[in-house]
Enzyme design. Structure first.
Site, short mmCIF file in Angstrom:
data_model
loop_
_atom_site.label_atom_id
_atom_site.label_comp_id
_atom_site.label_asym_id
_atom_site.label_seq_id
_atom_site.Cartn_x
_atom_site.Cartn_y
_atom_site.Cartn_z
N ILE A 159 0.84 -1.20 0.00
CA ILE A 159 0.00 0.00 0.00
C ILE A 159 0.88 1.26 0.00
CG2 ILE A 159 -1.72 1.33 1.32
CD1 ILE A 159 -2.87 -1.34 2.32
N ASP A 196 10.80 2.63 6.53
CA ASP A 196 10.58 1.19 6.39
C ASP A 196 11.90 0.47 6.60
OD1 ASP A 196 9.71 -1.49 5.44
OD2 ASP A 196 8.01 -0.42 4.59
N ILE A 235 10.69 0.46 13.49
CA ILE A 235 10.06 1.28 14.54
C ILE A 235 10.09 0.61 15.92
CG2 ILE A 235 8.59 2.68 13.03
CD1 ILE A 235 6.21 0.86 14.00
N LEU A 245 1.38 2.32 8.39
CA LEU A 245 1.03 1.11 7.61
C LEU A 245 1.80 -0.11 8.09
CD1 LEU A 245 1.55 3.02 4.30
CD2 LEU A 245 -0.58 1.81 4.72
N TYR A 250 -4.42 -11.43 15.22
CA TYR A 250 -4.22 -10.25 14.37
C TYR A 250 -5.40 -9.30 14.54
CZ TYR A 250 -4.15 -7.80 9.75
OH TYR A 250 -4.16 -6.87 8.72
N ARG A 289 -0.30 -13.56 0.44
CA ARG A 289 -1.77 -13.52 0.39
C ARG A 289 -2.26 -14.08 -0.95
NH1 ARG A 289 -2.03 -7.52 3.00
NH2 ARG A 289 -0.01 -7.46 1.97
N LYS A 295 -4.34 -23.66 -5.44
CA LYS A 295 -4.80 -24.42 -4.28
C LYS A 295 -5.99 -23.73 -3.61
CE LYS A 295 -0.40 -26.55 -3.38
NZ LYS A 295 0.83 -26.54 -2.61
N VAL A 327 -8.17 -23.51 -0.43
CA VAL A 327 -8.16 -23.90 0.98
C VAL A 327 -9.59 -24.23 1.43
CG1 VAL A 327 -7.72 -23.06 3.32
CG2 VAL A 327 -6.11 -22.50 1.47
N ASP A 330 -11.16 -18.91 9.33
CA ASP A 330 -11.33 -17.99 8.20
C ASP A 330 -12.47 -17.02 8.45
OD1 ASP A 330 -10.80 -16.87 5.76
OD2 ASP A 330 -11.05 -18.71 4.61
N1 LIG Z 1 -3.44 -5.01 1.61
C1 LIG Z 1 -4.63 -5.10 2.18
O1 LIG Z 1 -5.63 -5.36 1.55
C2 LIG Z 1 -4.80 -4.84 3.64
C3 LIG Z 1 -5.99 -5.26 4.20
C4 LIG Z 1 -6.23 -5.02 5.54
C5 LIG Z 1 -5.32 -4.33 6.29
N2 LIG Z 1 -4.17 -3.90 5.72
C6 LIG Z 1 -3.26 -3.15 6.59
O2 LIG Z 1 -2.61 -2.13 5.84
C7 LIG Z 1 -1.25 -2.00 6.26
C8 LIG Z 1 -0.30 -2.14 5.06
O3 LIG Z 1 -0.56 -3.36 4.41
P1 LIG Z 1 0.25 -3.83 3.12
O4 LIG Z 1 -0.66 -4.73 2.38
O5 LIG Z 1 0.86 -2.68 2.45
O6 LIG Z 1 1.37 -4.73 3.82
P2 LIG Z 1 2.93 -4.86 3.50
O7 LIG Z 1 3.43 -6.00 4.31
O8 LIG Z 1 3.14 -4.89 2.04
O9 LIG Z 1 3.52 -3.50 4.07
C9 LIG Z 1 3.85 -3.29 5.41
C10 LIG Z 1 5.21 -2.60 5.45
O10 LIG Z 1 5.51 -2.28 6.80
C11 LIG Z 1 6.88 -2.52 7.02
N3 LIG Z 1 7.12 -2.77 8.45
C12 LIG Z 1 6.60 -3.76 9.19
N4 LIG Z 1 7.07 -3.69 10.45
C13 LIG Z 1 7.92 -2.63 10.48
C14 LIG Z 1 8.73 -2.07 11.49
N5 LIG Z 1 8.76 -2.61 12.72
N6 LIG Z 1 9.48 -0.99 11.21
C15 LIG Z 1 9.45 -0.45 9.95
N7 LIG Z 1 8.71 -0.95 8.95
C16 LIG Z 1 7.95 -2.04 9.21
C17 LIG Z 1 7.20 -3.76 6.18
O11 LIG Z 1 8.59 -3.86 5.90
C18 LIG Z 1 6.34 -3.50 4.95
O12 LIG Z 1 7.09 -2.87 3.93
C19 LIG Z 1 -1.05 -3.04 7.37
O13 LIG Z 1 -1.25 -2.40 8.61
C20 LIG Z 1 -2.16 -4.04 7.14
O14 LIG Z 1 -2.55 -4.68 8.32
C21 LIG Z 1 -3.87 -4.16 4.41
O1 LIG Z 2 -6.82 -8.02 2.84
C1 LIG Z 2 -7.58 -7.87 3.81
O2 LIG Z 2 -8.56 -7.16 3.80
C2 LIG Z 2 -7.29 -8.62 5.09
O3 LIG Z 2 -7.42 -9.93 4.78
C3 LIG Z 2 -6.37 -10.69 4.37
O4 LIG Z 2 -6.80 -11.92 4.92
P1 LIG Z 2 -7.44 -12.94 3.92
O5 LIG Z 2 -8.40 -12.30 2.98
O6 LIG Z 2 -7.96 -14.11 4.66
O7 LIG Z 2 -6.08 -13.37 3.23
P2 LIG Z 2 -5.71 -13.97 1.82
O8 LIG Z 2 -4.39 -14.62 1.98
O9 LIG Z 2 -5.80 -12.94 0.79
O10 LIG Z 2 -6.77 -15.16 1.64
C4 LIG Z 2 -8.06 -15.00 1.12
C5 LIG Z 2 -8.74 -16.33 1.08
O11 LIG Z 2 -8.10 -17.17 0.10
C6 LIG Z 2 -7.77 -18.44 0.67
N1 LIG Z 2 -6.55 -18.92 -0.04
C7 LIG Z 2 -5.38 -18.25 0.08
C8 LIG Z 2 -4.27 -18.66 -0.62
C9 LIG Z 2 -4.37 -19.79 -1.48
O12 LIG Z 2 -3.40 -20.20 -2.17
N2 LIG Z 2 -5.54 -20.42 -1.57
C10 LIG Z 2 -6.65 -20.03 -0.88
O13 LIG Z 2 -7.72 -20.67 -1.00
C11 LIG Z 2 -7.64 -18.18 2.16
O14 LIG Z 2 -7.85 -19.36 2.89
C12 LIG Z 2 -8.74 -17.15 2.38
O15 LIG Z 2 -9.97 -17.81 2.48
C13 LIG Z 2 -5.00 -10.28 4.88
O16 LIG Z 2 -4.38 -11.32 5.50
C14 LIG Z 2 -5.02 -9.21 5.89
O17 LIG Z 2 -3.78 -8.56 5.94
C15 LIG Z 2 -6.00 -8.17 5.67
O18 LIG Z 2 -6.26 -7.61 6.92
#
Ligand SMILES: NC(=O)c1ccc[n+]([C@@H]2O[C@H](COP(=O)([O-])OP(=O)(O)OC[C@H]3O[C@@H](n4cnc5c(N)ncnc54)[C@H](O)[C@@H]3O)[C@@H](O)[C@H]2O)c1
Ligand SMILES: O=C(O)[C@H]1O[C@H](OP(=O)(O)OP(=O)(O)OC[C@H]2O[C@@H](n3ccc(=O)[nH]c3=O)[C@H](O)[C@@H]2O)[C@H](O)[C@@H](O)[C@@H]1O
Length: 390
Positions: free
Chosen positions: A29, A49, A77, A96, A185, A235, A251, A253, A337
């Site tokens: 993000i 980061d 951090i 983030l 989480y 993911r 796959k 799940v 899940d």
């Molecule tokens: N991608 C999504 O759909 C999604 C969904 C729900 C929630 N979120 C939330 O949004 C945020 C960002 O998600 P993302 O998908 O970009 O994940 P991401 O893992 O790609 O990014 C997180 C970044 O934070 C950095 N980070 C983690 N711990 C750190 C630390 N201690 N010090 C410095 N940097 C650190 C990591 O190196 C990474 O680059 C997270 O809080 C996540 O829980 C994302």
């Molecule tokens: O993105 C989000 O909004 C949130 O949900 C995700 O959780 P989830 O959607 O369960 O994670 P994914 O790994 O994207 O899995 C989605 C679904 O696909 C399934 N899955 C995943 C991977 C795979 O190879 N096959 C498969 O069936 C998982 O079991 C789950 O049901 C992320 O883990 C979280 O960081 C985030 O908060």
């Protein structure tokens, strides 16, 4: 965009250039948010980061038009005394940083809880003590399971949105038992939300909380064995992309019956920019950010990605493109899940007038085109090992 070009907020007021302390800027993000801020706004970013690979294209070379508006600080951090100073230098902090993949919460529950709660505490404290605004990234997982999932399978009430729609100001948060570690989480994220809310109520912290609903797109996670560990489990978008790139079965799940709504990262970033530039409308709010029109089961997602990828690479799909696996086999003991995730868009619509635009097909087409261009060659090289002669 040149600094100082007049931008106005949703109420017609000029937006002054901000300095933003973005923690976790090197992630999925963060990289898209940095890109948007550099290309379309005059704001300055202090990008914090541990990694910078995903924003390297924004940092190098130093001749890029925004070179003086983005500064990378490699720091963790958990233990870095520079954090407070960087927050103090900024108008706004966006946090983030987190461990946020299901494979991690299942196998590293302690790191997950520390990362999502304990490590975020100083960020909240420094913002509150120094009178700085905070946009904190939470998750849709704080809602947990839907009320409908507890109704009998054949109950017509399951079809009633009142039993599944997830609303910021009225839905309960329903988690599974302690040994189902997914909820560590969700629980850590929920507690930090409550703490931020409390800082707002008692100490006047100006905050916005974002609950993303499955944001997906280019640069999400990693492709195992190419730009991440071979045994790593990212993911779902990256898991399925990896299988398609390697011509392996996707796959599913536990039968792939869980439902998700997927939103294109670029749509979601528009919503975040509105929050950044409209504090009067965003402060004190928790926002769902998702696309309720893009709902599919994970099985349907696999089928759609298979079709889209076949269009992208011009090759027919495997005859049997998916295979069922148990969650125990895939994630290990104790997996649980979320059954269904439909975001209620009422609050974000009312406050920011924002709506997602991109259909699931279109977002998959653009994302899988990126995956193919970025990884297909590397995978071909990695898999074409010389044949051993005896
Ligand atoms: N991608 C999504 O759909 C999604 C969904 C729900 C929630 N979120 C939330 O949004 C945020 C960002 O998600 P993302 O998908 O970009 O994940 P991401 O893992 O790609 O990014 C997180 C970044 O934070 C950095 N980070 C983690 N711990 C750190 C630390 N201690 N010090 C410095 N940097 C650190 C990591 O190196 C990474 O680059 C997270 O809080 C996540 O829980 C994302
Ligand atoms: O993105 C989000 O909004 C949130 O949900 C995700 O959780 P989830 O959607 O369960 O994670 P994914 O790994 O994207 O899995 C989605 C679904 O696909 C399934 N899955 C995943 C991977 C795979 O190879 N096959 C498969 O069936 C998982 O079991 C789950 O049901 C992320 O883990 C979280 O960081 C985030 O908060």
């Amino acid at each position: 965009m040149a600094s100082g070009v007049a931008r106005v907020d949703l109420d017609g007021r000029p937006i002054k250039p901000l300095t933003i302390c973005m923690i976790g800027a090197g992630g999925f993000i963060g990289s898209h948010l940095c890109e948007k801020l550099m290309a379309e706004t005059p704001h300055r970013v202090l990008a914090l980061d541990v990694y910078s690979d995903k924003i390297k294209h924004l940092l190098e070379p130093g001749t890029l038009p925004w070179a003086d508006r983005i500064q990378f600080h490699r720091l963790n951090i958990k233990h870095d005394s520079r954090l407070e100073g960087l927050i103090k230098m900024s108008d706004l902090t966006i946090n983030l940083a987190a461990i946020c993949t299901p494979a991690d919460y299942n196998t590293r529950p302690l790191d997950t809880i520390y990362s999502n709660f304990i490590d975020a505490l100083p960020v909240v404290k420094y913002c509150s003590e120094n009178g700085k605004r905070l946009i904190h990234f939470s998750t849709c997982e704080v809602y947990g399971k839907t009320i409908g999932s507890f109704l009998p399978k054949e109950s017509p009430l399951r079809q009633d949105p009142a039993y599944y729609m997830l609303s910021e100001d009225s839905s309960p948060c329903i988690f599974g038992p302690i040994e189902k570690q997914r909820w560590s989480y969700a629980c850590a994220k929920q507690l930090i939300e409550r703490l931020i809310y409390g800082e707002g109520a008692e100490n006047g912290l100006e905050f916005t909380i974002v609950r993303p609903f499955n944001w997906i797109g280019p640069r999400m996670d990693f492709i195992p064995g190419i730009d991440g560990p071979s045994e790593g489990v990212p993911r779902v978008l990256a898991c399925f992309s990896n299988a398609l790139l390697r011509r392996q079965q996707l796959k599913l799940v536990d039968g792939g019956q869980s439902q998700r709504t997927f939103i294109f990262i670029k749509d979601a970033i528009e919503a975040v920019l509105l929050m950044i530039e409209n504090p009067a409308r965003a402060n004190g709010h928790i926002f769902n950010v998702g696309n309720p029109n893009n709902e599919v089961t994970v099985r349907q997602l696999a089928e759609m990605m298979t079709q889209v990828y076949s269009k992208v690479n011009g090759e027919p799909p495997l005859e049997v493109p998916t295979v069922d696996v148990s969650s125990k086999e895939f994630y290990g003991e104790g997996y649980d899940d979320s059954d269904k995730r439909i975001p209620d868009m009422t609050i974000i619509n009312r406050q920011l007038g924002w709506n997602p635009k991109t259909s699931l097909w279109d977002l998959l087409e653009s994302t899988l085109t990126y995956q193919h261009r970025t990884y297909a060659e590397a995978i071909k090289k990695a898999t074409s090992k010389p044949i051993a002669t005896s």
